[in-house]
Design a protein around this motif. Structure first.
Motif, mmCIF file in Angstrom:
data_model
loop_
_atom_site.group_PDB
_atom_site.id
_atom_site.type_symbol
_atom_site.label_atom_id
_atom_site.label_comp_id
_atom_site.label_asym_id
_atom_site.label_seq_id
_atom_site.Cartn_x
_atom_site.Cartn_y
_atom_site.Cartn_z
ATOM 1 N N CYS A 90 9.098 3.564 9.631
ATOM 2 C CA CYS A 90 10.271 2.724 9.375
ATOM 3 C C CYS A 90 10.174 1.979 8.059
ATOM 4 O O CYS A 90 11.164 1.553 7.516
ATOM 5 N N ARG A 91 8.971 1.799 7.545
ATOM 6 C CA ARG A 91 8.715 1.105 6.283
ATOM 7 C C ARG A 91 9.050 -0.369 6.317
ATOM 8 O O ARG A 91 9.120 -1.026 5.289
ATOM 9 N N GLU A 92 9.285 -0.914 7.533
ATOM 10 C CA GLU A 92 9.636 -2.340 7.630
ATOM 11 C C GLU A 92 8.792 -3.081 8.664
ATOM 12 O O GLU A 92 9.136 -4.183 9.075
ATOM 13 N N GLY A 93 7.712 -2.444 9.129
ATOM 14 C CA GLY A 93 6.818 -3.164 10.035
ATOM 15 C C GLY A 93 7.179 -3.113 11.507
ATOM 16 O O GLY A 93 6.735 -3.956 12.280
ATOM 17 N N PHE A 94 7.976 -2.119 11.913
ATOM 18 C CA PHE A 94 8.375 -2.066 13.326
ATOM 19 C C PHE A 94 7.832 -0.867 14.108
ATOM 20 O O PHE A 94 7.919 -0.842 15.317
ATOM 21 N N ILE A 111 0.845 -1.199 0.000
ATOM 22 C CA ILE A 111 0.000 0.000 0.000
ATOM 23 C C ILE A 111 0.881 1.250 0.000
ATOM 24 O O ILE A 111 0.631 2.220 -0.718
ATOM 25 N N LEU A 112 1.957 1.202 0.780
ATOM 26 C CA LEU A 112 2.851 2.354 0.877
ATOM 27 C C LEU A 112 3.472 2.692 -0.484
ATOM 28 O O LEU A 112 3.459 3.845 -0.925
ATOM 29 N N ASN A 113 3.985 1.677 -1.164
ATOM 30 C CA ASN A 113 4.572 1.912 -2.487
ATOM 31 C C ASN A 113 3.524 2.395 -3.483
ATOM 32 O O ASN A 113 3.809 3.208 -4.350
ATOM 33 N N ALA A 114 2.307 1.887 -3.338
ATOM 34 C CA ALA A 114 1.230 2.287 -4.243
ATOM 35 C C ALA A 114 0.905 3.766 -4.069
ATOM 36 O O ALA A 114 0.705 4.497 -5.045
ATOM 37 N N CYS A 121 2.138 3.551 10.028
ATOM 38 C CA CYS A 121 1.385 3.539 8.767
ATOM 39 C C CYS A 121 0.115 2.697 8.834
ATOM 40 O O CYS A 121 -0.254 2.046 7.850
ATOM 41 N N ALA A 122 -0.544 2.715 9.993
ATOM 42 C CA ALA A 122 -1.812 1.985 10.119
ATOM 43 C C ALA A 122 -2.772 2.450 9.027
ATOM 44 O O ALA A 122 -2.890 3.639 8.749
ATOM 45 N N THR A 123 -3.429 1.497 8.404
ATOM 46 C CA THR A 123 -4.321 1.798 7.288
ATOM 47 C C THR A 123 -5.596 0.967 7.416
ATOM 48 O O THR A 123 -5.541 -0.207 7.797
ATOM 49 N N VAL A 124 -6.717 1.606 7.134
ATOM 50 C CA VAL A 124 -7.997 0.892 7.139
ATOM 51 C C VAL A 124 -8.404 0.688 5.685
ATOM 52 O O VAL A 124 -8.280 1.606 4.878
ATOM 53 N N TYR A 125 -8.863 -0.518 5.345
ATOM 54 C CA TYR A 125 -9.262 -0.742 3.958
ATOM 55 C C TYR A 125 -10.459 -1.684 3.846
ATOM 56 O O TYR A 125 -10.808 -2.392 4.780
ATOM 57 N N ALA A 129 0.539 -0.152 6.054
ATOM 58 C CA ALA A 129 0.707 0.172 4.638
ATOM 59 C C ALA A 129 1.995 -0.427 4.076
ATOM 60 O O ALA A 129 2.055 -0.811 2.917
ATOM 61 N N CYS A 130 3.020 -0.535 4.926
ATOM 62 C CA CYS A 130 4.313 -1.023 4.426
ATOM 63 C C CYS A 130 4.369 -2.535 4.326
ATOM 64 O O CYS A 130 5.316 -3.078 3.787
ATOM 65 N N GLN A 131 3.375 -3.217 4.895
ATOM 66 C CA GLN A 131 3.430 -4.682 4.943
ATOM 67 C C GLN A 131 2.270 -5.347 4.213
ATOM 68 O O GLN A 131 2.174 -6.567 4.172
#
Lengths: 568, 242
Positions: B54-58, B37-40, B62-66, B79-81
């Motif tokens: 961090c873009r690595e899940g730590f 999601i982050l890259n998108a 980047c909490a995202t609701v979808y 979003a990063c995972q």
């Protein structure tokens, strides 16, 4: 052919070779962790000079301005430094500061949090912690493997010191290393008393693991969320003192401020979303902004946080602070190569600390698994250059990090208990690292050098203190694993203490200025440097420019609300 | 090393990815299949200033609701995972306005009374398990809250240990508690007061304070560069536990 879930068929033959050679390798490991002979200093030099990215002819260039003028630094760092300021001095009114504080801390990672807590303990009445994202959004949060501290009876701060000096190619400031290793046990206890859940056995004995370049087991851990565990505790502690410590998020510093005599006297902050300026007058200013991973030096991916753009180094250099060891870059040997979505992500060194083995496409060991990071990384690059790497469907190359060895050595359940983050990371993409290895290649990891400090975290500029990855001198030319967590804790604390003591002396003039920026711009001009670059860049820019350029005859990267500073 | 440079040249390796539609904050974009999601979001042309870390899940930034097409369920992820799916509707949650209690860690007791005082809402847990269902770390969030309600801090610390404090549990909780802050207090109490004490560590600190290593430091720090290198090359590597 045997199938390997999560991996494409093209990689199965190599995976089968790894399985075939595993029993023999496990047998060797059971005799002790030295599955191959470590390199001599001469052998290290050879692999480094031929294969480490720092030693390539275009890796460094001479800087033409500032306190390190004439020295050769990492080329991309030179570009970053030889840039214009984000603000024009005559366009900013500094006469009415929004904050007037004892201690200003720029950067909300582990070093910044420690500094805030200890500045308060040392008597500062008014501490402002300003950070670009949220407090805790930092590399500190991401460190997985652990923190080094010589706590075992057959280890000592002196042995720890020697390991660090050798790992750093003896370029470290010896007195800083002495402080680091001597205060390690104390800071371990301090963190424990704040509630950090260090891994312990039932008698309370701290679990220790070996790390690259260490000669003893001294890596303390909290599963493989060590950095997260420390950072969330420190952040909570900072937030428990709102009467003394104010936290200002989404507000990076864009320039330091000086008084009429050139002493640092605060900073100009900017809200990232609205562009609003915030003027801070401070008796002491501490830079804890971290490193430069997001510069993607030599095109490498990075393990680093989104905010790791070396802002503090830029700000300090512009006021005249001296840098050191900014000619070396740490590449972590084990960055993920497959699957594509996690390219460049950190695979903790703890995997090798627990006995995980790097092997080539034929399943053969080719290097002692626990060399210092630069040596280990260069060996991986050499193995791939020899054609013994494994290629992914997108054309990337790596070598295997054989994790199933760990459970063969220490029993089933070890990975779930010791490496839950790694297990989860790969599980999300259908790979079970208890059964199959991970494909790895070096990834940009750490800024070895930085702004030069002394034992009191002072720089050569009055009222300016630095701690953590932004500082230089502790790690020499190459940092060993587990020492960055230790560094930000030990020197973050010291920065807080000495900044508070300095604040009590009230060594700043009344008037705030940006005179150093005027001087800087003049210096750029005199050196004949013509560029559109501005810094600090604040954020990397990963937008897809092809889409943004559509239908536009001319394209300005500042389109929209981007905070770009890097587009030529 | 020419091959090194080639290895790192992105554009030469990107296969022609299939494009899929996603709705970012209600607006439709075409992004490469398999993107996170982050890259998108970045591919679509955004430069993020919030909701990224961090873009690595730590770090939990980047909490995202979808929601997926044809489905009524709101799901959560980092979003990063999380890999995009065709037709995904998403909104980022860069900040959770959750309550955090202020306490003095040296004064609080490691038992249930601390939670009754600082987080009484924890005891209103309805047992709906919405928190566990949304947790991107797949933690048993409800179970650790229930453990705290029973005063079992050891279990709560263990079950919540991998929490990255993204806030999604709180946003879903009908009892309106901040599970992640409550768990942090439980872990701090457990780590500080209840885990067994490391005797070796105290002994080592005492030795350092008494100057036991001063002489050794003085000796080794006075060596010439060559002597120091020799000392380093000859040092023994010993990975025994004690």
């Amino acid at each position: 052919m045997k199938s390997f879930p999560g991996y494409p068929e093209s990689m199965w033959p190599s995976l089968e070779m790894v399985e075939k050679t595993r029993p023999k390798r496990v047998e060797r490991a059971k005799q002790g962790l030295k599955v191959m002979e470590p390199m001599t200093l001469e052998e290290r030099d050879e692999v480094l000079s031929k294969y480490h990215p720092d030693y390539q002819p275009d890796a460094r260039k001479e800087i033409r301005v500032g306190p390190n003028k004439g020295e050769k630094l990492t080329a991309k760092v030179v570009d970053l430094l030889e840039s214009h300021a984000r603000v024009k001095p005559n366009e900013v009114d500094l006469s009415d500061p929004d904050f007037d504080v004892d201690v200003l801390i720029i950067g909300g990672g582990g070093a910044g949090a420690q500094a805030a807590i200890w500045a308060m303990k040392e008597g500062a009445k008014n501490v402002l912690l300003a950070t670009k994202l949220r407090i805790g959004d930092a590399n500190s949060m991401m460190s997985q493997g652990g923190m080094q501290a010589a706590v075992n009876p057959h280890d000592s701060p002196v042995i720890h010191w020697l390991d660090i000096m050798g790992g750093g190619h003896f370029a470290n400031k010896p007195e800083l290393v002495k402080v680091l290793t001597s205060e390690a046990p104390f800071i371990t206890k301090f963190l424990m008393e704040l509630g950090v859940m260090w891994d312990r056995d039932e008698t309370g004995h701290l679990q220790t693991k070996p790390g690259g370049g260490t000669s003893r087991r001294r890596m303390l851990s909290a599963r493989d969320y060590t950095g997260a565990e420390i950072m969330r505790v420190l952040r909570d502690e900072v937030k428990n003192h709102p009467d003394v410590i104010t936290v200002l998020e989404y507000s990076p510093a864009v320039e330091l401020l000086t008084d009429e005599e050139g002493r640092v006297a605060g900073a100009l902050l900017m809200q990232t979303e609205t562009g609003e300026f915030i003027v801070v007058r401070a008796k002491s200013t501490v830079i804890t902004t971290g490193g430069f991973g997001r510069l993607h030096i030599k095109g490498f991916p990075t393990t680093n946080h989104y905010g790791a753009t070396a802002d503090g180094v830029v700000l300090a250099y512009r006021v005249g602070a001296k840098l050191r060891d900014m000619d070396t870059v740490q590449f972590h040997p084990t960055g993920a190569v497959f699957p594509e979505q996690i390219w460049g992500f950190l695979i903790t060194e703890k995997v090798r600390g627990l006995g995980g083995q790097p092997v080539n496409k034929n399943g053969e060991l080719f290097v002692f698994p626990l060399e210092p990071r630069d040596v280990e990384a260069a060996s991986f690059i050499r193995e791939c250059a020899r054609g013994l790497g494994v290629t992914t469907p997108t054309g990337r190359v790596g070598i295997w990090l054989d994790s199933p060895v760990i459970e063969e050595l220490s029993g089933p359940g070890t990975i779930e208990k010791q490496l839950p983050a790694m297990l989860r990371q790969f599980h999300r993409f259908g790979i079970d690292i208890r059964k199959t290895p991970m494909l790895v290649y070096p990834t940009l990891h750490y800024q070895n050098g930085g702004i030069e400090i002394n034992e009191r975290t002072e720089t050569n500029i009055p009222n300016l203190f630095v701690a953590g990855e932004a500082s230089g001198g502790v790690h020499g030319k190459n940092r060993l694993m587990g020492n960055s967590v230790l560094d930000y804790n030990v020197f973050g604390r010291r920065a807080g203490i000495f900044a508070a003591q300095n604040a009590a002396k009230n060594n700043i003039g009344k008037k705030l200025t940006l005179k150093h920026v005027e001087k800087w711009e003049k210096e750029l001009e005199e050196a004949g440097i013509k560029t559109k670059r501005i810094s600090p860049i604040l954020f990397p820019d990963y937008r897809n420019f092809e889409i943004l350029k559509k239908h536009r005859k001319e394209f300005d990267p500042f389109i929209g609300f981007a905070l770009t500073g890097w587009q030529e | 090393m020419a091959e090194q440079e080639v290895l790192n040249k992105e554009e030469e390796r990107k296969p022609q990815a299939k494009m899929v539609p996603v709705f970012i904050m209600g607006q439709k974009y075409e992004v490469p299949e398999g993107s996170t999601i982050l890259n998108a979001i970045e591919y679509a042309g955004y430069q993020l200033k919030k909701g990224v870390g961090c873009r690595e899940g730590f770090c939990g930034a980047c909490a995202t609701v979808y929601r997926l097409p044809g489905d009524y369920k709101l799901r959560g992820g980092l979003a990063c995972q999380t890999v995009v799916q065709p037709g995904m509707y998403l909104a980022q949650l860069p900040f959770t306005p959750a309550q955090k209690a202020i306490y003095d860690i040296d004064e609080v007791k490691p038992d249930i009374t601390t939670f009754q005082k600082f987080y009484p809402e924890a005891f209103r847990c309805l047992g709906c398990n919405a928190c566990s269902k949304v947790c991107p770390q797949e933690l048993k969030v409800m179970d650790y809250i229930q453990a705290i309600m029973r005063g079992d801090l050891e279990l709560a610390a263990d079950l919540s240990f991998d929490c990255i404090m993204c806030g999604l549990c709180t946003m879903r909780c009908p009892a309106e508690m901040a599970q992640y802050n409550i768990a942090l207090l439980a872990r701090r109490l457990y780590g500080k007061y209840m885990m067994p004490k490391p005797e070796f560590l105290y002994k080592r600190i005492e030795d350092i304070e008494q100057g036991k290593f001063d002489k050794e430091f003085e000796e080794i720090m006075s060596l010439s560069p060559d002597e120091l290198k020799k000392r380093y090359a000859e040092r023994d590597i010993n990975f025994k536990i004690t």
